[in-house]
Every structure is written in structure tokens, then in C-alpha cells.
Write a protein that holds these residues in place. Structure first.
Motif, PDB file in Angstrom:
ATOM      1  N   MET A   1       0.830  -1.207   0.000  1.00  0.00           N
ATOM      2  CA  MET A   1       0.000   0.000   0.000  1.00  0.00           C
ATOM      3  C   MET A   1       0.866   1.259   0.000  1.00  0.00           C
ATOM      4  SD  MET A   1      -3.006  -1.116  -0.379  1.00  0.00           S
ATOM      5  CE  MET A   1      -3.792   0.486  -0.391  1.00  0.00           C
ATOM      6  N   SER A   2       2.001   1.205   0.681  1.00  0.00           N
ATOM      7  CA  SER A   2       2.901   2.353   0.702  1.00  0.00           C
ATOM      8  C   SER A   2       3.477   2.626  -0.685  1.00  0.00           C
ATOM      9  CB  SER A   2       4.039   2.124   1.695  1.00  0.00           C
ATOM     10  OG  SER A   2       3.526   2.078   3.000  1.00  0.00           O
ATOM     11  N   LEU A   3       3.872   1.579  -1.370  1.00  0.00           N
ATOM     12  CA  LEU A   3       4.381   1.756  -2.737  1.00  0.00           C
ATOM     13  C   LEU A   3       3.285   2.309  -3.645  1.00  0.00           C
ATOM     14  CD1 LEU A   3       6.503  -1.511  -3.108  1.00  0.00           C
ATOM     15  CD2 LEU A   3       7.364   0.842  -2.926  1.00  0.00           C
ATOM     16  N   TRP A   4       2.097   1.761  -3.511  1.00  0.00           N
ATOM     17  CA  TRP A   4       0.955   2.188  -4.325  1.00  0.00           C
ATOM     18  C   TRP A   4       0.644   3.665  -4.092  1.00  0.00           C
ATOM     19  CZ3 TRP A   4      -2.696  -1.581  -6.609  1.00  0.00           C
ATOM     20  CH2 TRP A   4      -3.800  -0.990  -7.203  1.00  0.00           C
ATOM     21  N   PHE A   5       0.524   4.044  -2.826  1.00  0.00           N
ATOM     22  CA  PHE A   5       0.153   5.423  -2.503  1.00  0.00           C
ATOM     23  C   PHE A   5       1.312   6.396  -2.694  1.00  0.00           C
ATOM     24  CE2 PHE A   5      -3.736   3.678  -1.080  1.00  0.00           C
ATOM     25  CZ  PHE A   5      -4.643   4.732  -1.053  1.00  0.00           C
ATOM     26  N   ALA A   6       2.536   5.953  -2.477  1.00  0.00           N
ATOM     27  CA  ALA A   6       3.683   6.827  -2.715  1.00  0.00           C
ATOM     28  C   ALA A   6       3.785   7.152  -4.199  1.00  0.00           C
ATOM     29  CB  ALA A   6       4.969   6.181  -2.218  1.00  0.00           C
TER      30      ALA A   6
END
Length: 131
Positions: A17-22
Motif C-alpha cells: 500500500m505504501s508503494l501504491w500510494f507513494a
């Protein structure tokens, strides 16, 4: 399910999710046509896109902090939930259901990650006096 398994599932989801949102947040901040064109087509104003980008990047930073800011992480999960939900319904309304696969994937991963978060950090730890 063991605590170790719960942690592995949680951190896998949190990193995903961090990669997606970043990526999404950075694309919004640098005005990438990939994100901007779709978001404008959905009817959102340009100033909203920048604000969304800032909050996504800040949310990622909070999400990746281990065992810190647990109450704020709850807000990050809520923000991600709203972002994915609005993306899904905006795409359905404007572009059609066939464009929503990314939102469905993000929602599924987010849901599992949040459930693991709650298993790892009890409500007393997040909201109680010991926090």
C-alpha cells in the motif's frame, strides 16, 4: 494464526500500500499525465489533486514507522479507505465499471492489512491510557 504470520501479512500489505500510494502521491505532485488526466476527467479540481498528493506521501511515511504513531496510523488507514472508495465510485460513475480493477485490488489489500494491524495492536494500545 501466529503473531509472526500476522506481522508478515501486515508488513507485506503495508509495504504494498505504501508503494501504491507513494507512487500515486508523487505522480500527483509532479503533475504526471498518467494520474492528472484521469483525475481531471473524473471531475476533481487541480488544487485537490495536489492536496491529495501531499497527504498520500505523508500517510506513507506514517504507515512505514514501526510501532509508532498508532493513533495516526488509524487515520492513515481511514484516508486510504476514503481515497480508494471515492476512486472506485468516481470511476464507475464517469468511466464505467471496467476501469475499477485497481481500486478493487487496493481495497482488498487495504482491508487485509488493516485487519492484521488491528490484530497486532489492540484497541487499548491505540486508544487507551497506555498510548
Amino acid at each position: 494464526m501466529t503473531t509472526k504470520t500476522t506481522k508478515i501479512i501486515y508488513w507485506s500489505g503495508a509495504i504494498f500500500m505504501s508503494l501504491w500510494f507513494a507512487a500515486s502521491g508523487i505522480f500527483e505532485l509532479i503533475k504526471s499525465p498518467v494520474v492528472w488526466d484521469i483525475t481531471l476527467q473524473l471531475g476533481y479540481p487541480p488544487h485537490f489533486i495536489y492536496i491529495l498528493g501531499v497527504f498520500k506521501v505523508l500517510g506513507v511515511l506514517v504507515l512505514l514507522l514501526p510501532n509508532r504513531l498508532l493513533r495516526l496510523k488509524e487515520w492513515v488507514f481511514a484516508g486510504m479507505f476514503f481515497d480508494v472508495t471515492f476512486a472506485f465510485f468516481s470511476k464507475v460513475a464517469v468511466l464505467g465499471i471496467s476501469t475499477t480493477l485497481d481500486a478493487v485490488i487496493a481495497f482488498s489489500v487495504l482491508l487485509v492489512t488493516y485487519i492484521m494491524f488491528r490484530k497486532l495492536y489492540s484497541p487499548e494500545l491505540i486508544f487507551g491510557e497506555t498510548y
